[in-house]
Design a protein around this motif. Sequence first.
Motif, PDB file in Angstrom:
ATOM      1  N   GLU A 189       0.018  10.160   1.516  1.00  0.00           N
ATOM      2  CA  GLU A 189      -1.152  10.121   2.390  1.00  0.00           C
ATOM      3  C   GLU A 189      -1.519  11.535   2.806  1.00  0.00           C
ATOM      4  O   GLU A 189      -0.675  12.433   2.838  1.00  0.00           O
ATOM      5  N   VAL A 190      -2.778  11.714   3.107  1.00  0.00           N
ATOM      6  CA  VAL A 190      -3.268  13.021   3.510  1.00  0.00           C
ATOM      7  C   VAL A 190      -2.849  13.297   4.948  1.00  0.00           C
ATOM      8  O   VAL A 190      -2.959  12.439   5.817  1.00  0.00           O
ATOM      9  N   GLU A 191      -2.324  14.494   5.163  1.00  0.00           N
ATOM     10  CA  GLU A 191      -1.947  14.937   6.501  1.00  0.00           C
ATOM     11  C   GLU A 191      -2.532  16.339   6.681  1.00  0.00           C
ATOM     12  O   GLU A 191      -1.945  17.329   6.256  1.00  0.00           O
ATOM     13  N   GLY A 192      -3.712  16.399   7.253  1.00  0.00           N
ATOM     14  CA  GLY A 192      -4.411  17.678   7.375  1.00  0.00           C
ATOM     15  C   GLY A 192      -4.846  18.165   6.014  1.00  0.00           C
ATOM     16  O   GLY A 192      -5.520  17.452   5.279  1.00  0.00           O
ATOM     17  N   LEU A 193      -4.405  19.343   5.628  1.00  0.00           N
ATOM     18  CA  LEU A 193      -4.734  19.900   4.324  1.00  0.00           C
ATOM     19  C   LEU A 193      -3.658  19.621   3.280  1.00  0.00           C
ATOM     20  O   LEU A 193      -3.785  20.026   2.137  1.00  0.00           O
ATOM     21  N   LYS A 194      -2.597  18.932   3.673  1.00  0.00           N
ATOM     22  CA  LYS A 194      -1.477  18.673   2.777  1.00  0.00           C
ATOM     23  C   LYS A 194      -1.320  17.174   2.542  1.00  0.00           C
ATOM     24  O   LYS A 194      -1.856  16.359   3.267  1.00  0.00           O
ATOM     25  N   MET A 195      -0.560  16.866   1.503  1.00  0.00           N
ATOM     26  CA  MET A 195      -0.197  15.480   1.246  1.00  0.00           C
ATOM     27  C   MET A 195       1.221  15.266   1.770  1.00  0.00           C
ATOM     28  O   MET A 195       2.052  16.168   1.754  1.00  0.00           O
ATOM     29  N   ARG A 196       1.455  14.064   2.200  1.00  0.00           N
ATOM     30  CA  ARG A 196       2.767  13.672   2.706  1.00  0.00           C
ATOM     31  C   ARG A 196       3.300  12.584   1.774  1.00  0.00           C
ATOM     32  O   ARG A 196       2.648  11.565   1.571  1.00  0.00           O
ATOM     33  N   TYR A 197       4.493  12.790   1.213  1.00  0.00           N
ATOM     34  CA  TYR A 197       5.065  11.858   0.251  1.00  0.00           C
ATOM     35  C   TYR A 197       6.412  11.343   0.722  1.00  0.00           C
ATOM     36  O   TYR A 197       7.194  12.066   1.335  1.00  0.00           O
ATOM     37  N   CYS A 198       6.678  10.085   0.374  1.00  0.00           N
ATOM     38  CA  CYS A 198       7.998   9.517   0.611  1.00  0.00           C
ATOM     39  C   CYS A 198       8.214   8.354  -0.353  1.00  0.00           C
ATOM     40  O   CYS A 198       7.265   7.840  -0.951  1.00  0.00           O
ATOM     41  N   LEU A 199       9.469   7.980  -0.493  1.00  0.00           N
ATOM     42  CA  LEU A 199       9.794   6.816  -1.311  1.00  0.00           C
ATOM     43  C   LEU A 199       9.311   5.556  -0.609  1.00  0.00           C
ATOM     44  O   LEU A 199       9.326   5.478   0.616  1.00  0.00           O
ATOM     45  N   ASP A 200       8.907   4.578  -1.389  1.00  0.00           N
ATOM     46  CA  ASP A 200       8.574   3.264  -0.841  1.00  0.00           C
ATOM     47  C   ASP A 200       9.854   2.433  -0.938  1.00  0.00           C
ATOM     48  O   ASP A 200      10.202   1.940  -2.015  1.00  0.00           O
ATOM     49  N   LYS A 201      10.570   2.336   0.169  1.00  0.00           N
ATOM     50  CA  LYS A 201      11.899   1.710   0.171  1.00  0.00           C
ATOM     51  C   LYS A 201      11.901   0.296  -0.425  1.00  0.00           C
ATOM     52  O   LYS A 201      12.740   0.003  -1.281  1.00  0.00           O
ATOM     53  N   PRO A 202      11.003  -0.605  -0.015  1.00  0.00           N
ATOM     54  CA  PRO A 202      11.020  -1.939  -0.629  1.00  0.00           C
ATOM     55  C   PRO A 202      10.777  -1.894  -2.141  1.00  0.00           C
ATOM     56  O   PRO A 202      11.388  -2.658  -2.894  1.00  0.00           O
ATOM     57  N   ALA A 203       9.922  -1.001  -2.597  1.00  0.00           N
ATOM     58  CA  ALA A 203       9.645  -0.890  -4.040  1.00  0.00           C
ATOM     59  C   ALA A 203      10.868  -0.367  -4.788  1.00  0.00           C
ATOM     60  O   ALA A 203      11.189  -0.843  -5.886  1.00  0.00           O
ATOM     61  N   ILE A 204      11.574   0.599  -4.198  1.00  0.00           N
ATOM     62  CA  ILE A 204      12.784   1.142  -4.826  1.00  0.00           C
ATOM     63  C   ILE A 204      13.870   0.063  -4.888  1.00  0.00           C
ATOM     64  O   ILE A 204      14.546  -0.099  -5.904  1.00  0.00           O
ATOM     65  N   GLU A 205      14.014  -0.698  -3.812  1.00  0.00           N
ATOM     66  CA  GLU A 205      14.997  -1.788  -3.806  1.00  0.00           C
ATOM     67  C   GLU A 205      14.648  -2.839  -4.844  1.00  0.00           C
ATOM     68  O   GLU A 205      15.523  -3.355  -5.545  1.00  0.00           O
ATOM     69  N   SER A 206      13.374  -3.160  -4.955  1.00  0.00           N
ATOM     70  CA  SER A 206      12.915  -4.130  -5.949  1.00  0.00           C
ATOM     71  C   SER A 206      13.168  -3.621  -7.366  1.00  0.00           C
ATOM     72  O   SER A 206      13.578  -4.380  -8.250  1.00  0.00           O
ATOM     73  N   LEU A 207      12.941  -2.334  -7.579  1.00  0.00           N
ATOM     74  CA  LEU A 207      13.198  -1.723  -8.886  1.00  0.00           C
ATOM     75  C   LEU A 207      14.666  -1.879  -9.263  1.00  0.00           C
ATOM     76  O   LEU A 207      14.992  -2.289 -10.379  1.00  0.00           O
ATOM     77  N   GLY A 208      15.551  -1.574  -8.324  1.00  0.00           N
ATOM     78  CA  GLY A 208      16.979  -1.724  -8.578  1.00  0.00           C
ATOM     79  C   GLY A 208      17.344  -3.159  -8.911  1.00  0.00           C
ATOM     80  O   GLY A 208      18.093  -3.420  -9.862  1.00  0.00           O
TER      81      GLY A 208
END
Length: 108
Positions: free
Chosen positions: A71-90
Amino acid sequence: MKKLDLFNDQQQELANLAKALSHPARIAILQYLASCNTCISGDISDHLPLSRTTVSQHLKELKAIGLIKGEVEGLKMRYCLDKPAIESLGSTFNTFFGAIQPQNEECC
């Protein structure tokens, strides 16, 4: 009818997930985000041996498959893992590999 339509939804989903993970840069990005244990603001390429353009393209692929959030945070992007998606992948890969265990130890 396309040949892809001959495969069930589970097979297609697993193939799409595997394709998203098929590049070492994407694996490195996921590992980096996991090691930070928080959302990252700024340029991830500062922490990986990749150009900004390359990182951006790989982030786009990971975001499209739903493994990361951005997501956009000012002039930068903010990234993180999507925990439910990572768990589902596993879970998806564990289920797949659990179902294809060789039954005959003496083959080949």
